[in-house]
Design a protein around this motif. Structure first.
Motif, PDB file in Angstrom:
ATOM      1  N   LEU A   1       0.829  -1.202   0.000  1.00 36.86           N
ATOM      2  CA  LEU A   1       0.000   0.000   0.000  1.00 36.86           C
ATOM      3  C   LEU A   1       0.867   1.257   0.000  1.00 36.86           C
ATOM      4  O   LEU A   1       0.595   2.218  -0.737  1.00 36.86           O
ATOM      5  N   THR A   2       1.912   1.255   0.818  1.00 38.60           N
ATOM      6  CA  THR A   2       2.809   2.409   0.889  1.00 38.60           C
ATOM      7  C   THR A   2       3.480   2.655  -0.450  1.00 38.60           C
ATOM      8  O   THR A   2       3.538   3.797  -0.938  1.00 38.60           O
ATOM      9  N   ILE A   3       3.982   1.608  -1.067  1.00 34.28           N
ATOM     10  CA  ILE A   3       4.640   1.752  -2.376  1.00 34.28           C
ATOM     11  C   ILE A   3       3.663   2.278  -3.413  1.00 34.28           C
ATOM     12  O   ILE A   3       3.992   3.186  -4.194  1.00 34.28           O
TER      13      ILE A   3
ATOM     14  N   ALA B   1       1.858   6.669  -6.859  1.00 29.94           N
ATOM     15  CA  ALA B   1       0.795   7.489  -7.449  1.00 29.94           C
ATOM     16  C   ALA B   1       1.082   8.971  -7.260  1.00 29.94           C
ATOM     17  O   ALA B   1       0.888   9.781  -8.190  1.00 29.94           O
ATOM     18  N   LEU B   2       1.546   9.359  -6.087  1.00 27.64           N
ATOM     19  CA  LEU B   2       1.878  10.761  -5.825  1.00 27.64           C
ATOM     20  C   LEU B   2       3.078  11.208  -6.659  1.00 27.64           C
ATOM     21  O   LEU B   2       3.107  12.341  -7.160  1.00 27.64           O
TER      22      LEU B   2
ATOM     23  N   HIS C   1       5.763  -2.249  12.410  1.00 19.75           N
ATOM     24  CA  HIS C   1       5.096  -1.279  11.538  1.00 19.75           C
ATOM     25  C   HIS C   1       6.111  -0.300  10.948  1.00 19.75           C
ATOM     26  O   HIS C   1       6.150  -0.076   9.723  1.00 19.75           O
ATOM     27  N   MET C   2       6.962   0.283  11.796  1.00 16.24           N
ATOM     28  CA  MET C   2       7.928   1.267  11.318  1.00 16.24           C
ATOM     29  C   MET C   2       8.979   0.626  10.412  1.00 16.24           C
ATOM     30  O   MET C   2       9.413   1.233   9.428  1.00 16.24           O
ATOM     31  N   ALA C   3       9.381  -0.604  10.729  1.00 15.15           N
ATOM     32  CA  ALA C   3      10.345  -1.301   9.869  1.00 15.15           C
ATOM     33  C   ALA C   3       9.748  -1.553   8.487  1.00 15.15           C
ATOM     34  O   ALA C   3      10.458  -1.466   7.469  1.00 15.15           O
ATOM     35  N   THR C   4       8.454  -1.826   8.436  1.00 16.05           N
ATOM     36  CA  THR C   4       7.794  -2.056   7.149  1.00 16.05           C
ATOM     37  C   THR C   4       7.743  -0.779   6.317  1.00 16.05           C
ATOM     38  O   THR C   4       8.001  -0.803   5.102  1.00 16.05           O
ATOM     39  N   LEU C   5       7.414   0.344   6.948  1.00 14.70           N
ATOM     40  CA  LEU C   5       7.428   1.625   6.230  1.00 14.70           C
ATOM     41  C   LEU C   5       8.833   1.952   5.720  1.00 14.70           C
ATOM     42  O   LEU C   5       8.999   2.445   4.591  1.00 14.70           O
TER      43      LEU C   5
END
Length: 240
Positions: A88-90, A95-96, A115-119
């Motif tokens: 989702l982040t990618i 898109a932006l 969570h932070m490691a995934t981001l």
């Protein structure tokens, strides 16, 4: 500039003022018996909007879901997988970027380690994929704990305790349902446990009793200041 409130003409005009965007990440997660499930997302949204009142910056629509490894069995927590969050982040950043944005702050109100490691993982993929992209990944809690250290009385405060209760008491007082007992969970070192509520029954990590709306206002102002400094650093960053 709140992207969800803009027309396409206003978005295009905004690109003439800035190529920087903040993406607020949060979670739908228990925050004790006294704070709303959307606490993490609210904090990231609030500081982003405060920054947008000070300088040109796009604020993307928030992501209300995160990876909540330690609380997924608590009532109300809606955790997603690391694979979903990374993809989702990618996709959001891609898109932006396609729309003309080049400087990205991924600001997470949820500070869970997985969570932070995934981001951060997603940020590294994007950094390699898009040569003009500049990106920072930071938790809202990290900025609050560092900049508000002199205001925080509770050692180790991290979840639904002094900091977060103060923040919501300031920004959304109507959503605070009293307080909750101080709690300092002790998970067994190195062991993964199925029954996480056995070790963390109240869903608090810190002391909500030390919270105040005045303290929340001061911490929020400090976080906005730190966030603005980070944005300025990112926009001036040269890594090659």
């Amino acid at each position: 500039m709140l992207i969800e409130h803009l027309t396409m003409e206003e978005f295009a005009a905004g690109l003439e003022r800035t190529r920087t965007v903040l993406v607020p990440f949060g979670s739908t997660e228990e925050h004790g018996s006294h704070l709303p499930l959307d606490t993490d997302t609210m904090q990231a949204i609030d500081v982003g909007r405060a920054l947008a009142r000070q300088r040109p910056i796009f604020i993307a629509p928030p992501v209300h879901y995160g990876v909540c490894r330690s609380t997924f069995d608590h009532p109300g927590t809606l955790s997603i997988s690391t694979e979903t969050l990374k993809a989702l982040t990618i996709d959001i950043v891609a898109a932006l970027y396609r729309q003309g944005l080049r400087y990205f702050i991924l600001l997470s109100g949820h500070a869970g380690g997985t969570h932070m490691a995934t981001l951060t993982d997603a940020g590294e993929v994007l950094l390699q994929r898009y040569p003009e992209l500049r990106i920072a990944v930071v938790s809202e809690y990290q900025l609050a704990a560092e900049s508000g250290r002199e205001l925080i009385e509770t050692a180790g405060d991290s979840h639904a305790g002094e900091i977060e209760t103060s923040r919501i008491m300031h920004a959304r007082p109507e959503l605070v349902k009293g307080t909750a007992p101080a709690e300092y969970p002790a998970f067994p070192k190195g062991l993964l446990v199925r029954d996480k509520r056995r070790f963390w029954p109240g869903g608090v990590w810190g002391d909500p009793g030390k919270a105040s709306a005045e303290k929340g206002a001061r911490i929020e102002a400090l976080v906005v200041r730190e966030l603005r400094t980070l944005v300025e650093q990112l926009e001036a960053w040269q890594d090659s």
